[in-house]
Design a protein around this motif. Structure first.
Motif, PDB file in Angstrom:
ATOM      1  N   LEU A 100      49.508  51.011  35.085  1.00 42.75           N
ATOM      2  CA  LEU A 100      48.402  50.168  34.645  1.00 42.75           C
ATOM      3  C   LEU A 100      47.681  49.614  35.869  1.00 42.75           C
ATOM      4  O   LEU A 100      48.283  49.444  36.925  1.00 42.75           O
ATOM      5  N   ASN A 101      46.394  49.270  35.680  1.00 45.08           N
ATOM      6  CA  ASN A 101      45.700  48.697  36.825  1.00 45.08           C
ATOM      7  C   ASN A 101      46.048  47.208  36.968  1.00 45.08           C
ATOM      8  O   ASN A 101      46.706  46.617  36.121  1.00 45.08           O
ATOM      9  N   VAL A 102      45.578  46.649  38.084  1.00 42.70           N
ATOM     10  CA  VAL A 102      45.985  45.289  38.442  1.00 42.70           C
ATOM     11  C   VAL A 102      45.585  44.275  37.383  1.00 42.70           C
ATOM     12  O   VAL A 102      46.387  43.412  37.000  1.00 42.70           O
ATOM     13  N   VAL A 103      44.364  44.377  36.880  1.00 41.98           N
ATOM     14  CA  VAL A 103      43.900  43.338  35.952  1.00 41.98           C
ATOM     15  C   VAL A 103      44.743  43.320  34.678  1.00 41.98           C
ATOM     16  O   VAL A 103      45.078  42.250  34.160  1.00 41.98           O
ATOM     17  N   ASN A 104      45.148  44.512  34.204  1.00 39.52           N
ATOM     18  CA  ASN A 104      46.002  44.535  33.009  1.00 39.52           C
ATOM     19  C   ASN A 104      47.391  43.993  33.294  1.00 39.52           C
ATOM     20  O   ASN A 104      48.011  43.330  32.464  1.00 39.52           O
ATOM     21  N   ASN A 105      47.902  44.282  34.496  1.00 38.63           N
ATOM     22  CA  ASN A 105      49.204  43.743  34.860  1.00 38.63           C
ATOM     23  C   ASN A 105      49.160  42.215  34.916  1.00 38.63           C
ATOM     24  O   ASN A 105      50.056  41.537  34.434  1.00 38.63           O
ATOM     25  N   VAL A 106      48.085  41.695  35.522  1.00 37.12           N
ATOM     26  CA  VAL A 106      47.984  40.241  35.650  1.00 37.12           C
ATOM     27  C   VAL A 106      47.818  39.599  34.274  1.00 37.12           C
ATOM     28  O   VAL A 106      48.464  38.599  33.958  1.00 37.12           O
ATOM     29  N   LEU A 107      46.956  40.173  33.440  1.00 34.12           N
ATOM     30  CA  LEU A 107      46.719  39.585  32.122  1.00 34.12           C
ATOM     31  C   LEU A 107      47.934  39.726  31.205  1.00 34.12           C
ATOM     32  O   LEU A 107      47.995  39.067  30.170  1.00 34.12           O
ATOM     33  N   ALA A 108      48.913  40.551  31.596  1.00 35.71           N
ATOM     34  CA  ALA A 108      50.142  40.658  30.798  1.00 35.71           C
ATOM     35  C   ALA A 108      50.839  39.310  30.715  1.00 35.71           C
ATOM     36  O   ALA A 108      51.651  39.074  29.821  1.00 35.71           O
ATOM     37  N   GLY A 109      50.514  38.402  31.645  1.00 29.90           N
ATOM     38  CA  GLY A 109      51.082  37.058  31.581  1.00 29.90           C
ATOM     39  C   GLY A 109      50.659  36.308  30.329  1.00 29.90           C
ATOM     40  O   GLY A 109      51.303  35.329  29.944  1.00 29.90           O
ATOM     41  N   LYS A 110      49.597  36.800  29.677  1.00 34.21           N
ATOM     42  CA  LYS A 110      49.111  36.128  28.472  1.00 34.21           C
ATOM     43  C   LYS A 110      49.698  36.710  27.197  1.00 34.21           C
ATOM     44  O   LYS A 110      49.393  36.249  26.102  1.00 34.21           O
ATOM     45  N   LEU A 111      50.535  37.758  27.347  1.00 37.09           N
ATOM     46  CA  LEU A 111      51.009  38.454  26.146  1.00 37.09           C
ATOM     47  C   LEU A 111      51.808  37.553  25.217  1.00 37.09           C
ATOM     48  O   LEU A 111      51.910  37.815  24.025  1.00 37.09           O
ATOM     49  N   GLY A 112      52.383  36.490  25.768  1.00 37.54           N
ATOM     50  CA  GLY A 112      53.107  35.571  24.907  1.00 37.54           C
ATOM     51  C   GLY A 112      52.189  34.766  24.019  1.00 37.54           C
ATOM     52  O   GLY A 112      52.589  34.261  22.980  1.00 37.54           O
ATOM     53  N   GLN A 113      50.922  34.661  24.416  1.00 32.51           N
ATOM     54  CA  GLN A 113      49.991  33.818  23.653  1.00 32.51           C
ATOM     55  C   GLN A 113      48.985  34.604  22.840  1.00 32.51           C
ATOM     56  O   GLN A 113      48.528  34.150  21.805  1.00 32.51           O
ATOM     57  N   TRP A 114      48.612  35.784  23.300  1.00 31.74           N
ATOM     58  CA  TRP A 114      47.621  36.570  22.571  1.00 31.74           C
ATOM     59  C   TRP A 114      48.225  37.229  21.349  1.00 31.74           C
ATOM     60  O   TRP A 114      49.395  37.582  21.339  1.00 31.74           O
ATOM     61  N   ASN A 115      47.391  37.438  20.319  1.00 34.28           N
ATOM     62  CA  ASN A 115      47.915  38.197  19.189  1.00 34.28           C
ATOM     63  C   ASN A 115      47.874  39.686  19.520  1.00 34.28           C
ATOM     64  O   ASN A 115      47.343  40.097  20.541  1.00 34.28           O
ATOM     65  N   PHE A 116      48.443  40.500  18.647  1.00 29.74           N
ATOM     66  CA  PHE A 116      48.629  41.916  18.940  1.00 29.74           C
ATOM     67  C   PHE A 116      47.298  42.625  19.162  1.00 29.74           C
ATOM     68  O   PHE A 116      47.119  43.380  20.119  1.00 29.74           O
ATOM     69  N   LEU A 117      46.339  42.378  18.281  1.00 29.96           N
ATOM     70  CA  LEU A 117      45.064  43.086  18.362  1.00 29.96           C
ATOM     71  C   LEU A 117      44.362  42.797  19.688  1.00 29.96           C
ATOM     72  O   LEU A 117      43.854  43.688  20.363  1.00 29.96           O
ATOM     73  N   LYS A 118      44.378  41.511  20.066  1.00 31.35           N
ATOM     74  CA  LYS A 118      43.720  41.134  21.319  1.00 31.35           C
ATOM     75  C   LYS A 118      44.396  41.810  22.509  1.00 31.35           C
ATOM     76  O   LYS A 118      43.740  42.249  23.454  1.00 31.35           O
ATOM     77  N   SER A 119      45.724  41.898  22.438  1.00 32.96           N
ATOM     78  CA  SER A 119      46.459  42.512  23.545  1.00 32.96           C
ATOM     79  C   SER A 119      46.071  43.973  23.696  1.00 32.96           C
ATOM     80  O   SER A 119      45.875  44.454  24.815  1.00 32.96           O
ATOM     81  N   ILE A 120      45.946  44.684  22.557  1.00 33.71           N
ATOM     82  CA  ILE A 120      45.634  46.107  22.635  1.00 33.71           C
ATOM     83  C   ILE A 120      44.205  46.328  23.118  1.00 33.71           C
ATOM     84  O   ILE A 120      43.943  47.174  23.966  1.00 33.71           O
ATOM     85  N   ILE A 121      43.277  45.520  22.573  1.00 35.21           N
ATOM     86  CA  ILE A 121      41.883  45.659  22.986  1.00 35.21           C
ATOM     87  C   ILE A 121      41.762  45.409  24.482  1.00 35.21           C
ATOM     88  O   ILE A 121      40.995  46.072  25.184  1.00 35.21           O
ATOM     89  N   SER A 122      42.549  44.460  24.973  1.00 33.92           N
ATOM     90  CA  SER A 122      42.469  44.098  26.387  1.00 33.92           C
ATOM     91  C   SER A 122      42.862  45.251  27.294  1.00 33.92           C
ATOM     92  O   SER A 122      42.425  45.320  28.446  1.00 33.92           O
ATOM     93  N   LEU A 123      43.678  46.164  26.776  1.00 33.87           N
ATOM     94  CA  LEU A 123      44.073  47.318  27.588  1.00 33.87           C
ATOM     95  C   LEU A 123      42.861  48.178  27.926  1.00 33.87           C
ATOM     96  O   LEU A 123      42.764  48.748  28.995  1.00 33.87           O
TER      97      LEU A 123
END
Lengths: 259, 265
Positions: A100-123
Motif C-alpha cells: 500500500l502507499n504511504v497515505v493509506n498506511n498512515v490513514l490505517a490509524g483511523k480504521l478503528g473509527q471509520w465505518n467499513f464503507l468509508k475504509s474501503i472507499i479510502s483505499l
C-alpha cells in the motif's frame, strides 16, 4: 476497593505472571506508571521485554494477576475500537502494509473509527487526507504520500509507522525495540521524535531499547528486566553503572549455573 | 533399528528409493504393445507433417479462422469472468479468515474445500455434456461448463494465497482498531493481489484452451473447425487453426506479463 491513586496512573501492574506451560516467562510484582511518563525498558534479548510490553498493551493476557489500563483490567478490553484509542504500538519491524502507499498506511490509524464503507472507499480515494499530511509533516516526511511503502528506507518506514500512530492518537505509546534495526543517527532521531510527541500531546511512552545512552538521555524512568524478573525500577538520575553491569552481565550467571 | 539406517542412507534417501520403486513398478504394470504403430500409421504421420508445410492460407479460410478464434476468445473471457465472480468470494470464505473461532474456522475450511474438490474433479467436458442435456446446445451451457470447475480451481488457490499473508502487518492493523474485514482489504488483499492476478491470467490461458476444446460439442469456435477439418483429413487446415490457437494464447501471455510488470512498478 478503588483507591484515589488509581486515577493518577495510566497503568497498574499487580502481581502479574506470564507462563507458557511450565515455563514462567515473566513475573512482576508491581509497576505503576503515571500519565505522561517516559519509561525505558532495558534488558538483554530474551529477558521478557516483549512479553511484558505485550501484556501492558493488552495484546496478551497475564496467566496470573491483573493489569489495569486507566482503571480497567486488560482482560476486559476486547474491543478493537476502545483499545486502539488507549494504546498504540511501534515495533522493530515497522509493520506497514508493503504494497500500500504511504497515505493509506498512515490513514490505517483511523480504521478503528471509520465505518467499513468509508475504509474501503479510502483505499481508492483517501478520506481525510489532511490528517495524514499533518502527521507526515510532524515526522518530517512531507512529500511521500503516494509512494509505495516498500520503496522507503528503514528509517522512513519507521517514521510512517509513527505517523500512523499519530493519526490513531492513543493515550499510551508502547514501542518494542523501535530503533534496533536503525543506525545510531536515525535511532536517535526516532527516539527524539517519540519523546517529542509524548511531551507535546501528553502521551505516556514506554519503550524497550538497547542503547543505554539514549535511555539516559531521553527517558525519565528506567526499568531493567532480566530473565523475566524486574531487576530495578528507578528514576533516570538514580541509575548506576553497577545496576547496568548486573543487568547485562551473563558470565557470572553461567559460572553459577548448576551443571 | 531401521534397516535403511543400517544401509547408511537417511530418511530422504529412503523416500527417493520408494518413489523410484513405485515408478519402476508402474512402468511394468502397463501393457506395452510392441506394435504401437498400426499399419497405416506412418503414412498418417507423414500426411500430418505435409499439412504443416502446405498451410491453408486462403483469405476465406483465414477469415473463418479469425472469426472462430474470436468466438473461442469470447467464450473464454465470459467463462473466466464468471469464474472470478464466483471464485473470489468463495476463496475468501474458504480461507477461513473471517471466522471468529478456531473451531468454526476448521469447519468452514474443511467443508468449503470438500465442495470445491467435488466441483473441480468433474472435467469441463463432463459438465458440458451435463448442461447440453439439461438446457440444450446454447452458449450458456458452454459458459457454465467452464465457469464451474474454473471457479473452484480459482477459489482454492485464492484461499491459499489469502491465508498465507505475513502476520505482523496484520497484527499492526488490528492494533489500530481494524476489524477482520478491514484487515482483509487493507492487509491481506494488497499483499495477495499480485499472486492472485498472476494465477488468474494463467487460468485464463487454460480457459482459452478449454474453450477451444469445448467447441467440439457443437458450439462454434476453433475446436469445432478443427474437428471438421480433421474429419476431412485436411491437415493443412488443421495446422492453420492450431497456429491461430497458439497465437491467441501467446498474445494473452504477453498481455499478462505486461500487466504484471506495470503492477510491480
Amino acid at each position: 476497593m478503588i483507591h484515589q491513586n488509581l486515577l493518577n496512573y495510566i497503568l497498574q501492574v499487580k502481581c502479574v505472571t506470564k507462563s507458557y506451560g511450565d515455563l514462567t516467562a515473566v513475573h512482576v510484582d508491581s509497576i505503576d506508571i503515571a500519565y505522561g511518563e517516559k519509561v525505558a525498558i532495558l534488558g538483554s534479548s530474551g529477558s521478557g521485554k516483549t512479553t511484558l510490553l505485550n501484556m501492558l498493551g493488552a495484546v496478551t493476557e497475564p496467566s496470573e494477576g491483573s493489569i489495569l489500563l486507566k482503571g480497567t483490567p486488560t482482560s476486559e478490553l476486547r474491543s478493537g475500537r476502545t483499545l486502539s484509542q488507549l494504546v498504540g504500538f511501534i515495533h522493530q519491524r515497522f509493520d506497514l502494509v508493503q504494497n500500500l502507499n504511504v497515505v493509506n498506511n498512515v490513514l490505517a490509524g483511523k480504521l478503528g473509527q471509520w465505518n467499513f464503507l468509508k475504509s474501503i472507499i479510502s483505499l481508492v480515494s483517501p478520506r481525510e487526507v489532511e490528517i495524514a499530511i499533518r502527521a507526515l509533516d510532524k515526522v518530517a516526511l512531507p512529500n511521500k504520500l503516494r509512494i509505495r511503502a516498500s520503496k522507503l528506507s528503514g528509517g522512513e518506514q519507521q517514521r510512517v509507522a509513527i505517523a500512523r500512530l499519530l493519526v490513531q492518537d492513543p493515550e499510551l505509546i508502547i514501542a518494542d525495540e523501535p530503533v534496533s534495526s536503525l543506525d545510531p543517527t536515525r535511532a536517535r532521531n526516532i527516539v527524539r521524535l517519540l519523546v517529542d510527541i509524548s511531551n507535546e500531546s501528553s502521551k505516556t511512552l514506554i519503550a524497550s531499547i538497547h542503547s543505554v545512552e539514549l535511555a539516559r538521555e531521553y527517558f525519565n524512568r528506567i526499568i531493567g528486566i532480566k530473565k523475566g524478573e524486574i531487576q530495578f525500577d528507578v528514576l533516570t538520575h538514580s541509575l548506576t553503572d553497577a545496576m547496568l553491569d548486573d543487568l547485562y552481565n551473563l558470565s557470572t550467571d553461567l559460572l553459577n549455573e548448576p551443571s | 533399528m531401521n534397516p535403511h539406517k543400517l544401509l547408511g542412507i537417511g530418511n530422504r534417501g529412503l523416500l527417493t528409493l520408494i518413489l523410484l520403486g513405485i515408478f519402476t513398478v508402474s512402468l511394468f504394470s502397463l501393457k506395452w504393445e510392441l506394435n504401437i504403430f498400426h499399419s497405416g500409421g506412418t503414412k498418417s504421420i507423414l500426411d500430418m507433417l505435409h499439412g504443416l508445410i502446405t498451410l491453408d492460407i486462403s483469405p476465406s479460410f483465414l477469415g473463418m479462422a479469425l472469426q472462430s478464434s474470436w468466438i473461442t476468445l469470447n467464450y473464454a473471457v465470459a467463462s473466466i469472468s464468471l469464474a472470478i465472480l464466483i471464485g473470489f468470494p468463495l476463496g475468501i470464505i474458504g480461507s477461513g479468515i473471517l471466522t471468529p473461532s478456531r473451531y468454526s474456522r476448521m469447519w468452514t475450511i474443511y467443508s468449503v474445500r470438500c465442495i470445491l474438490s467435488i466441483l473441480r474433479s468433474i472435467h469441463e467436458l463432463v459438465w458440458a455434456w451435463f448442461f447440453v442435456v439439461a438446457i440444450g446446445l446454447t452458449p450458456i451451457a458452454a459458459i457454465l461448463a467452464l465457469a464451474i470447475p474454473y471457479s473452484s480451481i480459482l477459489a482454492r488457490i485464492y484461499a491459499d494465497i489469502i491465508s498465507d499473508v505475513p502476520n505482523n502487518a496484520l497484527q499492526s492493523l488490528r492494533a489500530s482498531g481494524a476489524s477482520e474485514m478491514k484487515v482483509l482489504f487493507y492487509g491481506r488483499l494488497p499483499h495477495a493481489l499480485p499472486d492472485m492476478l498472476s494465477y488468474t491470467f494463467y487460468r485464463f490461458e487454460c480457459g482459452i484452451r478449454s474453450a477451444a476444446i469445448l467447441s467440439f460439442i457443437g458450439i462454434r469456435g476453433l475446436g469445432y473447425q478443427i474437428q471438421i477439418s480433421l474429419d476431412e483429413l485436411l491437415y493443412n487446415q488443421v495446422w492453420t487453426l492450431l497456429i491461430f490457437l497458439i497465437l491467441l494464447i501467446t498474445i494473452v501471455d504477453m498481455w499478462s506479463s505486461s500487466v504484471r510488470k506495470s503492477l510491480a512498478k
